[in-house]
Design an enzyme around this catalytic site. Structure first.
Site, short mmCIF file in Angstrom:
data_model
loop_
_atom_site.label_atom_id
_atom_site.label_comp_id
_atom_site.label_asym_id
_atom_site.label_seq_id
_atom_site.Cartn_x
_atom_site.Cartn_y
_atom_site.Cartn_z
N LYS A 95 0.83 -1.22 0.00
CA LYS A 95 0.00 0.00 0.00
C LYS A 95 0.87 1.28 0.00
O LYS A 95 1.95 1.28 -0.57
CB LYS A 95 -0.97 -0.03 1.19
CG LYS A 95 -1.82 -1.31 1.20
CD LYS A 95 -3.01 -1.23 2.11
CE LYS A 95 -3.79 -2.54 2.02
NZ LYS A 95 -5.04 -2.51 2.77
N HIS A 120 -8.77 -2.64 -6.25
CA HIS A 120 -8.71 -2.80 -4.80
C HIS A 120 -9.80 -1.93 -4.16
O HIS A 120 -10.09 -0.83 -4.65
CB HIS A 120 -7.33 -2.41 -4.28
CG HIS A 120 -7.15 -2.75 -2.83
ND1 HIS A 120 -7.66 -1.95 -1.83
CD2 HIS A 120 -6.57 -3.80 -2.22
CE1 HIS A 120 -7.38 -2.51 -0.66
NE2 HIS A 120 -6.72 -3.63 -0.87
N GLU A 129 -9.89 -0.03 -1.69
CA GLU A 129 -9.51 1.33 -1.32
C GLU A 129 -9.58 2.26 -2.54
O GLU A 129 -9.89 3.45 -2.41
CB GLU A 129 -8.11 1.33 -0.68
CG GLU A 129 -8.15 0.81 0.75
CD GLU A 129 -6.91 0.07 1.20
OE1 GLU A 129 -5.86 0.16 0.55
OE2 GLU A 129 -7.00 -0.63 2.24
N SER A 139 -7.15 -8.92 6.67
CA SER A 139 -6.57 -9.26 7.97
C SER A 139 -6.02 -10.69 8.04
O SER A 139 -6.18 -11.37 9.06
CB SER A 139 -7.58 -9.01 9.09
OG SER A 139 -7.94 -7.64 9.12
P1 PGA Z 1 -5.07 -6.24 5.40
O1 PGA Z 1 -5.18 -5.69 3.87
O2 PGA Z 1 -4.34 -7.56 5.32
O3 PGA Z 1 -4.31 -5.19 6.11
O4 PGA Z 1 -6.45 -6.40 5.88
C1 PGA Z 1 -5.47 -6.53 2.80
C2 PGA Z 1 -5.58 -5.74 1.52
O5 PGA Z 1 -6.10 -4.62 1.56
O6 PGA Z 1 -5.15 -6.17 0.45
#
Ligand code: PGA
Length: 249
Positions: free
Chosen positions: A11, A95, A97, A212
């Site tokens: 990220k 993604h 986001e 997660s």
């Molecule tokens: P995370 O993110 O493992 O921190 O939940 C996963 C992702 O957004 O690809």
């Protein structure tokens, strides 16, 4: 038998010294030989990571690509062609986001998916429902629509060279993980959806889980029939945790 894939999504994290240390730790790690491990650095850190990981088995992915494949006047964007030149193999497309914070539309997502494929990169199409959608019982219809929006645009054959990542939005970066059963239900549904178009592609496509993922839940997730690996955010910034997840593959 499908091969396994673990992808680290770095990220917008890390400064140069942090990324240098992380990549160096990964470069010397013992990783399983029967699955593939990829990391997706930010564009600014891409060449640094590439240099450090050059002699390791870890391959590179990007977190996004431009909706135009080649070179041209598109301020602020990085194209599939430029990524390929940098030794990139995978690219995350859609993604959550980018969908929710940056307003990426289905049309743009399909276009980026096509661009990645046109230059020989493997798109990792990310799909996932919000908590409200899950609570309203809409999970499977939301996922179906997200996959179909791209599929109708690019055709089923394109999925022969792609990966799908199921990432429930409510599980990303929250510490909440879908149970292995919840994830399996969605993965099986995605595979079933593709089966309706092409049996062999549906059987071969890797469907990885994200949200997660940690060393403590990876084993359970990876034991499910339709979970072929993981897309790891937070835990991929910790070399030891990421290596541990990879070793469970
Ligand atoms: P995370 O993110 O493992 O921190 O939940 C996963 C992702 O957004 O690809």
């Amino acid at each position: 038998m499908r091969s396994r894939l673990v992808v680290g999504n770095w990220k917008m994290q890390g400064t140069v010294p942090v990324i240098e240390k992380l990549a160096t730790d990964l470069a010397v790690a013992e990783l399983p030989s029967d699955g593939e491990v990829a990391v997706c650095p930010g564009f600014l850190h891409f060449s640094l990571a590439q240099r450090i990981l050059a002699n390791s088995s870890i391959v590179l992915g990007a977190q996004d690509c431009a909706p135009e494949p080649g070179l041209g006047a598109l301020t602020g964007e990085v194209s599939a062609e430029q990524l390929l030149e940098m030794g990139c193999r995978y690219v995350l497309i859609g993604h959550s986001e980018r969908r929710t914070i940056l307003g990426e539309t289905e049309k743009t997502i399909a276009q980026k998916f096509k661009c990645a494929l046109s230059r020989g990169l493997t798109p990792i199409l990310c799909v996932g429902e919000s908590l409200e959608q899950r609570n309203e019982g809409l999970t499977l219809s939301v996922i179906k629509a997200q996959v179909m929006d791209v599929l109708e645009e690019v055709g089923i054959a394109s999925f022969g060279a792609a990966v799908i990542a199921y990432e429930p939005v409510w599980a990303i970066g929250t510490g909440l993980t879908a149970t292995a059963e919840q994830a399996q239900e969605v993965h099986a549904e995605i595979r079933h959806l593709l089966q309706g178009r092409n049996e062999s592609i549906a059987e071969r496509i890797q469907i990885i889980y994200g949200g997660s993922v940690k060393p403590s839940n990876a084993l359970r997730l990876f034991s499910m029939a339709d979970i072929d690996g993981a897309l790891v955010g937070g835990a991929s910034m910790n070399a030891q945790e990421f290596i541990e997840i990879c070793s469970i593959l």
